[in-house]
Design a protein around this motif. Structure first.
Motif, PDB file in Angstrom:
ATOM      1  N   UNK A  95       0.817  -1.218   0.000  1.00 36.57           N
ATOM      2  CA  UNK A  95       0.000   0.000   0.000  1.00 36.57           C
ATOM      3  C   UNK A  95       0.847   1.264   0.000  1.00 36.57           C
ATOM      4  N   UNK A  96       2.119   1.179   0.397  1.00 33.22           N
ATOM      5  CA  UNK A  96       2.975   2.363   0.414  1.00 33.22           C
ATOM      6  C   UNK A  96       3.553   2.700  -0.960  1.00 33.22           C
ATOM      7  N   UNK A  97       3.450   1.787  -1.896  1.00 37.70           N
ATOM      8  CA  UNK A  97       4.085   2.002  -3.197  1.00 37.70           C
ATOM      9  C   UNK A  97       3.410   3.107  -3.995  1.00 37.70           C
ATOM     10  N   UNK A  98       2.121   3.289  -3.797  1.00 30.55           N
ATOM     11  CA  UNK A  98       1.360   4.245  -4.610  1.00 30.55           C
ATOM     12  C   UNK A  98       0.986   5.497  -3.821  1.00 30.55           C
ATOM     13  N   UNK A  99       1.686   5.721  -2.748  1.00 29.60           N
ATOM     14  CA  UNK A  99       1.414   6.895  -1.921  1.00 29.60           C
ATOM     15  C   UNK A  99       1.909   8.156  -2.624  1.00 29.60           C
ATOM     16  N   UNK A 100       1.152   9.221  -2.505  1.00 30.49           N
ATOM     17  CA  UNK A 100       1.531  10.518  -3.075  1.00 30.49           C
ATOM     18  C   UNK A 100       1.598  11.547  -1.961  1.00 30.49           C
ATOM     19  N   UNK A 101       2.731  12.257  -1.809  1.00 26.49           N
ATOM     20  CA  UNK A 101       3.972  12.073  -2.579  1.00 26.49           C
ATOM     21  C   UNK A 101       4.695  10.797  -2.159  1.00 26.49           C
ATOM     22  N   UNK A 102       5.524  10.237  -3.050  1.00 21.51           N
ATOM     23  CA  UNK A 102       6.229   8.997  -2.709  1.00 21.51           C
ATOM     24  C   UNK A 102       7.276   9.237  -1.626  1.00 21.51           C
ATOM     25  N   UNK A 103       7.552   8.207  -0.863  1.00 22.35           N
ATOM     26  CA  UNK A 103       8.556   8.284   0.196  1.00 22.35           C
ATOM     27  C   UNK A 103       9.756   7.420  -0.180  1.00 22.35           C
ATOM     28  N   UNK A 104      10.945   7.894   0.169  1.00 25.02           N
ATOM     29  CA  UNK A 104      12.146   7.126  -0.126  1.00 25.02           C
ATOM     30  C   UNK A 104      12.238   5.919   0.797  1.00 25.02           C
ATOM     31  N   UNK A 105      12.223   6.152   2.098  1.00 26.18           N
ATOM     32  CA  UNK A 105      12.292   5.073   3.071  1.00 26.18           C
ATOM     33  C   UNK A 105      10.889   4.654   3.489  1.00 26.18           C
ATOM     34  N   UNK A 106      10.669   3.372   3.678  1.00 23.18           N
ATOM     35  CA  UNK A 106       9.325   2.918   4.089  1.00 23.18           C
ATOM     36  C   UNK A 106       9.019   3.298   5.524  1.00 23.18           C
TER      37      UNK A 106
END
Length: 275
Positions: A36-47
């Protein structure tokens, strides 16, 4: 002025390194992110949440280990066959004088320039006639056809850089031709052999087209086609799983480079020397 040039050069070098390394870092980070974190906007570098469930799923619920084993066997067997034949062939082309020697060398290089797609159909028909189609052995034969010409040409340049006087001295001291080859030529040629073996291994590990056409059984698929077949079986591609597979596929190459880097550097330097 010299200091400014040095600073600019270092900045440019680090910029290139970061540009090349960023996709690898992104691949590694994505493999430990929840889906679910892959398509987050804005994207994050570290999970925000670190997870290794994708690696566990890859190893326990898929055929990844089978594909991995097939790739190791395939790449290792192809490398051994290609290096053995190319070493003896390069020795023949450099040390022995016979009619058509140079023409044969250029013909070998010309076969490497042929597009792979041109050879697929006749090669497939040949493998069917031999009764070895759809097996790892068939891929070893196929990979040898395109890896051997370049390996032979590469080792020919390495062999040409070895002074012939060393071998002549051994022959004058009573050594046989094979003894001189084993005791004099092979130690001098070792960096070139390792460089050629590394090139052949990487080429076999990453090859896709022949594996796609010549093998359609899960028991014989290598990683390149096996992982893609595993992940595109449905319309919902699990990108974290794909990145985990990509990381696992990269590990053997990283290990090989780590242990053989010094030989590879010396081999490339030796290959530019003409005897």
């Amino acid at each position: 002025m010299a200091l400014i040039r040095k600073i600019l050069f270092n900045l440019m070098a680090w910029g290139i390194v970061l540009a090349v390394a960023f996709p690898l870092v992104w691949m590694l980070v994505t493999s430990v992110k929840p889906q679910f974190e892959l398509f987050r906007r804005p994207p994050t570098i570290l999970p925000e949440t670190w997870t290794f469930e994708h690696y566990w799923t890859l190893l326990s619920e898929t055929n990844f280990l089978v594909y991995f084993r097939n790739s190791v066997i395939l790449s290792s067997a192809t490398t051994l066959v290609v290096v053995a034949i190319a070493t003896l062939g390069a020795y023949s082309l450099v040390r022995f004088k016979y009619r058509g020697r140079e023409s044969l060398a250029f013909l070998v290089l010309f076969t490497y320039l042929l597009p792979s797609v041109v050879l697929i159909i006749p090669l497939y028909l040949l493998l069917v006639q031999l009764g070895v189609s759809n097996t790892i052995f068939s891929l070893v034969i196929a990979y040898t056809t395109f890896a051997l010409p370049y390996a032979l040409w590469l080792l020919r340049s390495f062999m040409a850089g070895i002074p012939e006087d060393l071998e002549s001295a051994a022959l004058c001291d009573g050594a046989t031709r094979m003894g001189a080859f084993k005791d004099v030529i092979l130690p001098q040629l070792l960096p070139g052999i390792i460089s050629t073996a590394l090139f052949t291994f990487i080429l076999s590990w990453n090859e896709y087209l022949y594996a796609l056409v010549l093998v359609n059984s899960d028991a014989s698929r290598p990683l390149t086609t096996g992982v893609m077949n595993m992940l595109i079986s449905s319309f919902n591609i699990e990108w974290s799983l794909l990145m985990a597979a990509s990381v696992m596929m990269s590990v053997p190459l990283i290990i090989v480079f780590a242990f053989l880097q010094s030989y590879l550097t010396r081999g490339f330097g030796a290959g530019g020397v003409k005897g």
